[in-house]
Write an enzyme that holds these catalytic residues in place. Structure first.
Site, PDB file in Angstrom:
ATOM      1  CE  LYS A 184       3.510   3.213  -2.941  1.00  0.00           C
ATOM      2  NZ  LYS A 184       2.189   3.712  -2.480  1.00  0.00           N
ATOM      3  CB  SER A 239       0.052   0.492  -1.654  1.00  0.00           C
ATOM      4  OG  SER A 239       0.098   1.892  -1.933  1.00  0.00           O
ATOM      5  CB  SER A 294      -1.360   3.973  -0.061  1.00  0.00           C
ATOM      6  OG  SER A 294      -2.058   2.835  -0.469  1.00  0.00           O
TER       7      SER A 294
END
Ligand code: GLN
Length: 493
Positions: A80, A155, A179
């Site tokens: 990420k 997210s 997330s």
């Protein structure tokens, strides 16, 4: 379908150790998959072809020389874009960090490199990890491999979609209020939010520092556990890091659920917002756990429903403080102005997206003199009540189960103009975030529309082993196909 894409981390490790395939071949297969599918999915902000192949070649060379190798040597991973990577652009999917190249690796990244992981690239996300759909990325949304017209959740939507699309066997996500778990649920993969402090936050770009945690995303519980083992453990560079040894979960995974006390949170199951198809799958999963020998206990968490309200004061408050560092002086974007103040104002106006600005304003307001007690301090009191709810619940059971998300993957655009509807995605995930306790999402089948449903399994602080034990037992019993159906049709579309 290339079998290297579906082998998973443990499977790839075995193949490489047996000399049946090289790390370079494994890496090439995944880079080719990304090249073939990512124009549709957009899981990656940046693919690091050359770096990945160089790392893989190094693993192969060291294996040939019989040097000692890390536990995940040659296994590809999607990272990420919220974690700092030395010399590699790290944007948090924000314009304000465009061009930012950190001068150091996050501790998690350092540990991944030591474990021998091959980082394939940096994945898309909601800007600064604020969101539940990955539509808040400044660089365009990620799409759900199960249905390209739907969101992957957020997210960590890029990381979850990459796993579901077979672009990588392992991914790193972060979870502040859900997330990792919510996108894992919406993409039909496994996502684990560890205990706050189990995994270092050093080099993780901060959103809400009392909540942020880094964790694994994979297609199986075993693979997620392997990745968690590689990144967990004390780090003197993070003052909130728990002084504990790196854990080992292999034994726990084999234990089964016989005699385990599993609590079902009544308030979550009765929630009006929970979609019927999801509820059915979750209830079935609970019945399966009972059949496997678990003792099912009903528990009440009377304050859990205040979680979202408390979270959306605490997280923005911390964010408003954390994001004050983006002033055009030290990082990324700078838009010129006649005075320093004008330069900063223009940079922040042009550099932050709408949702990030909304959070900064809510947080600044909640922390301001005169409102602090009514909002921020009140939210902290609610946080304490939720922690006590968990303490009471865990006196009666070993783990708790609940849905991960109220709804399956929703269409792109469906909630983007309605922040409240978007925030309600987090009802079931924020309570354990506020309590700092671990929780994971496990795929338990699909709803009537064929969209994946996740079961959330929560455990007390540092109860990862028991949580993974329950998840593995249920996973084995469900025996779902590890290849998400969307992934199979992706190339054809
Ligand atoms: N959806 C939540 C939010 O928007 C959670 C995000 C996260 O866990 N990073 O804040």
């Amino acid at each position: 379908m290339n079998p290297l894409l579906t082998a998973g981390a443990a499977g790839l490790r075995r193949l490489m150790e047996a000399g049946e395939v090289s790390a370079v071949e494994v890496t090439r297969a995944h880079l080719a998959r990304i090249a073939a599918t990512d124009d549709k999915v957009h899981a990656f902000l940046q693919v690091l072809d050359d770096q990945a192949l160089a790392t893989a070649a190094d693993v192969d060379r060291r294996r040939a020389a019989r040097e000692s190798l890390g536990p995940l040597a040659g296994v590809p991973l999607a990272l990420k874009d919220v974690l700092c990577t030395r010399g590699v652009e790290t944007t948090c999917a924000s314009r304000i960090l465009e061009g930012y190249r950190p001068v150091y690796d996050a501790t998690v990244v350092k540990r991944l490199r030591e474990a021998g992981v091959v980082v394939l690239g940096k994945t898309n996300m909601d800007e600064f990890a604020m969101g539940s759909s990955t539509e808040n990325s400044a660089f365009g949304p990620t799409r759900n491999p199960w249905d390209l017209d739907r969101v992957p959740g957020g997210s960590s939507g890029g990381s979850s979609a990459a796993i579901a699309a077979l672009q990588a066997p392992l991914a790193i996500g972060t979870d502040t209020g859900g997330s990792i778990r919510q996108p894992a649920a919406l993409c039909g993969v496994v996502g684990v939010k560890p205990t706050y402090g189990l995994v270092s936050r050093y080099g993780l770009i901060a959103f809400a520092s009392s909540l942020d945690q880094v964790g694994p995303i994979a297609r199986s519980v075993g693979d997620a556990a392997l990745l968690l083992e590689a990144i967990a453990g004390h780090d003197p560079c993070d003052s909130t890091s728990i002084p504990t040894e790196a854990p080992s979960y292999a034994d726990a995974l084999e234990r089964g659920v016989e005699g385990l006390r599993i609590g079902v949170v009544t308030e979550f199951m009765d929630s009006k917002g929970l979609a019927e198809g999801g509820r059915t799958r979750v209830e079935e999963a609970i019945r399966r756990l009972a059949k496997l020998g678990a003792e099912i206990v009903e528990v009440s968490m009377p304050h859990a429903s205040y979680g979202v309200s408390a979270y959306y004061l605490i997280a923005p408050s911390e964010a408003s403080s954390n994001l004050s560092r983006y002033d055009g002086v030290r990082y990324g974007l700078r838009l010129p102005g006649e005075t320093a103040e004008q330069m900063m104002a223009r940079t922040r106006e042009g550099g932050f997206g709408r949702e990030v600005k909304r959070r900064i304003m809510i947080g600044t307001y909640a922390l301001s003199a005169g409102y602090y007690d009514a909002y921020y301090a009140q939210a902290q009191r609610v946080r304490t009540l939720i922690i006590r709810d968990f303490e009471a619940a865990y006196e009666r059971c070993d783990v708790l189960v609940a849905p991960t998300a109220p709804e399956p993957a929703f269409p792109l655009g469906a909630k983007i103009d309605d922040p409240l509807a978007m925030y309600l995605n987090d009802v079931f995930t924020v309570p354990s975030s506020l309590a700092g306790s671990p929780a994971l999402s496990l795929p338990v089948g699909v709803d009537e529309a064929g969209l994946p449903v996740g079961l959330q399994i929560m455990a007390p602080i540092l109860g990862e082993a028991t949580m993974l034990q329950a998840a593995r037992a249920l996973e084995a019993d469900l025996d779902l196909d590890v290849v998400p159906h969307g992934a199979r049709t992706l190339e054809a579309r």
